[in-house]
Design an enzyme around this catalytic site. Sequence first.
Site, PDB file in Angstrom:
ATOM      1  N   PHE A 170     -10.723  42.553  55.183  1.00 22.25           N
ATOM      2  CA  PHE A 170      -9.819  41.498  55.638  1.00 22.25           C
ATOM      3  C   PHE A 170     -10.643  40.284  56.019  1.00 22.25           C
ATOM      4  O   PHE A 170     -11.517  40.367  56.868  1.00 22.25           O
ATOM      5  CB  PHE A 170      -8.960  41.944  56.824  1.00 22.25           C
ATOM      6  N   ASP A 188     -18.998  39.194  57.749  1.00 22.86           N
ATOM      7  CA  ASP A 188     -17.840  38.684  58.483  1.00 22.86           C
ATOM      8  C   ASP A 188     -17.777  39.413  59.820  1.00 22.86           C
ATOM      9  O   ASP A 188     -17.353  40.563  59.890  1.00 22.86           O
ATOM     10  CB  ASP A 188     -16.569  38.922  57.653  1.00 22.86           C
ATOM     11  N   LYS A 244     -12.716  35.178  66.589  1.00 28.16           N
ATOM     12  CA  LYS A 244     -11.927  35.832  67.631  1.00 28.16           C
ATOM     13  C   LYS A 244     -12.445  35.703  69.071  1.00 28.16           C
ATOM     14  O   LYS A 244     -11.879  34.968  69.857  1.00 28.16           O
ATOM     15  CB  LYS A 244     -11.709  37.298  67.258  1.00 28.16           C
TER      16      LYS A 244
HETATM   17  C1  LIG Z   1      -8.951  38.337  62.228  1.00 28.29           C
HETATM   18  C2  LIG Z   1      -9.955  38.331  61.135  1.00 28.29           C
HETATM   19  C3  LIG Z   1     -10.088  37.239  60.262  1.00 28.29           C
HETATM   20  C4  LIG Z   1      -9.150  36.071  60.291  1.00 28.29           C
HETATM   21  O1  LIG Z   1      -9.254  35.321  61.450  1.00 28.29           O
HETATM   22  P1  LIG Z   1      -8.147  34.196  61.784  1.00 28.29           P
HETATM   23  O2  LIG Z   1      -8.700  33.532  63.007  1.00 28.29           O
HETATM   24  O3  LIG Z   1      -6.855  34.899  61.995  1.00 28.29           O
HETATM   25  O4  LIG Z   1      -8.113  33.285  60.625  1.00 28.29           O
HETATM   26  C5  LIG Z   1     -11.104  37.275  59.332  1.00 28.29           C
HETATM   27  N1  LIG Z   1     -11.940  38.321  59.249  1.00 28.29           N
HETATM   28  C6  LIG Z   1     -11.841  39.382  60.065  1.00 28.29           C
HETATM   29  C7  LIG Z   1     -12.808  40.505  59.927  1.00 28.29           C
HETATM   30  C8  LIG Z   1     -10.846  39.427  61.033  1.00 28.29           C
HETATM   31  O5  LIG Z   1     -10.717  40.507  61.819  1.00 28.29           O
END
Ligand SMILES: *Cc1c(COP(=O)(O)O)cnc(C)c1O
Length: 391
Positions: free
Chosen positions: A131, A216, A245
């Site tokens: 994700f 990520d 986050k």
């Molecule tokens: C939540 C998340 C995203 C997206 O972040 P947003 O601030 O909602 O755009 C991307 N990568 C990972 C691993 C995430 O958990």
Amino acid sequence: MEDLIALGQKYVMNTYRRLPVVLVRGSGAYVWDSEGNKYLDFVSGIAVNSLGHCPQVVTEAIKEQAEKLIHCSNLYWIEPQIKLAQKLVESSCCHKAFFCNSGTEANEAAVKLARKWGKGRFEIITMEKSFHGRTLGSLAATGQEKYQKDFRPLPAGFKYVPFNDLKALEDAVTFQTCAVMLECIQGEGGVNVPDPGYLQGVQEICRKNNLLLIVDEVQTGLGRTGKAFAYQHFNISPDIITLAKALGSGVPIGAMLAKEEVAEAFQPGDHAATFGGNPLATQAALAATSVLLDEKFLAEVAEKGQYFKAELAKLKEDFSQITKVKGLGLMVGCELSIDALPIVEFCMKHKVLINAVGGNILRFVPPLIVTKSEIDQVINTLKEALLQNHK
Ligand SMILES: *Cc1c(COP(=O)(O)O)cnc(C)c1O
């Protein structure tokens, strides 16, 4: 509360499946709804409120900065942005930082940087069940059909391979590939932990083929796993790291970090964000990271995470509905043989907020300031929930 929810249904776009409460106040590991009910919060804004709700260091920093300078353009130098960049660089293997406002935006920046660095090579290999966000580029990077299917055509140049499969990764590399992008522990995909040696194997494939390794860390970053960055558990050294986050402790901010020789590919005009790294957000993040990156704090996160997982493993012995306990630090997953939603709803009714991913996996991302007795409370509520939900 019901009137407010009805108004929301009338005026707010229907993009979230929301539980029927309005949260109005928070302190530490607790939140309150508009009727005064108090909840123990093991969702923490999905790994955002890592210092709990309204932590004093951050609240004070926001108040002070709000009276000094809320925003100014990146046409000028911004003091807290510079200091935050220094701090993130000094606690990671990277050398330069770019700031934006969210996780998806940080990943978009990473994709652009990798392509510019690639000088014509453009393909990025990502993982199934990954994700990376909802904007079109990050969505194309996200290896999950359910998020992509109604939004084609997506930007080209992404390829997906199964997580924990080095052979598949090696086979997917072509002369057009410039990078591999992955989460060290897949969050949204179900709290999937890498097999021993896997991430080092990925790094070897990257080095051998002159590919960038993009990690990520939007969910795993800044203490969630008991280290500043999750990659630090696995003896690897990524070329690009993305964050969001937990970085601003609730204030929207994202970042992309890169090694010098990669960051060099970006020149003025290549990338920008109007709000990126503005004084308010970076001052909040500076305050948040002063705690999140503290060694003693991180050691406690690791210890509490082990305790939590051990307690869940004990529960697994008594309840056959639990099929697997997984995770690292305070990013914990509990796989069930039953639907997770009734468990989430039972817990909410009993004033504990938890979250589910993938239909049958409970995801716990409590504030990192959580105590063992709060963990015990969640374990007890879960026990009751499992007693009532056999199938
Ligand atoms: C939540 C998340 C995203 C997206 O972040 P947003 O601030 O909602 O755009 C991307 N990568 C990972 C691993 C995430 O958990």
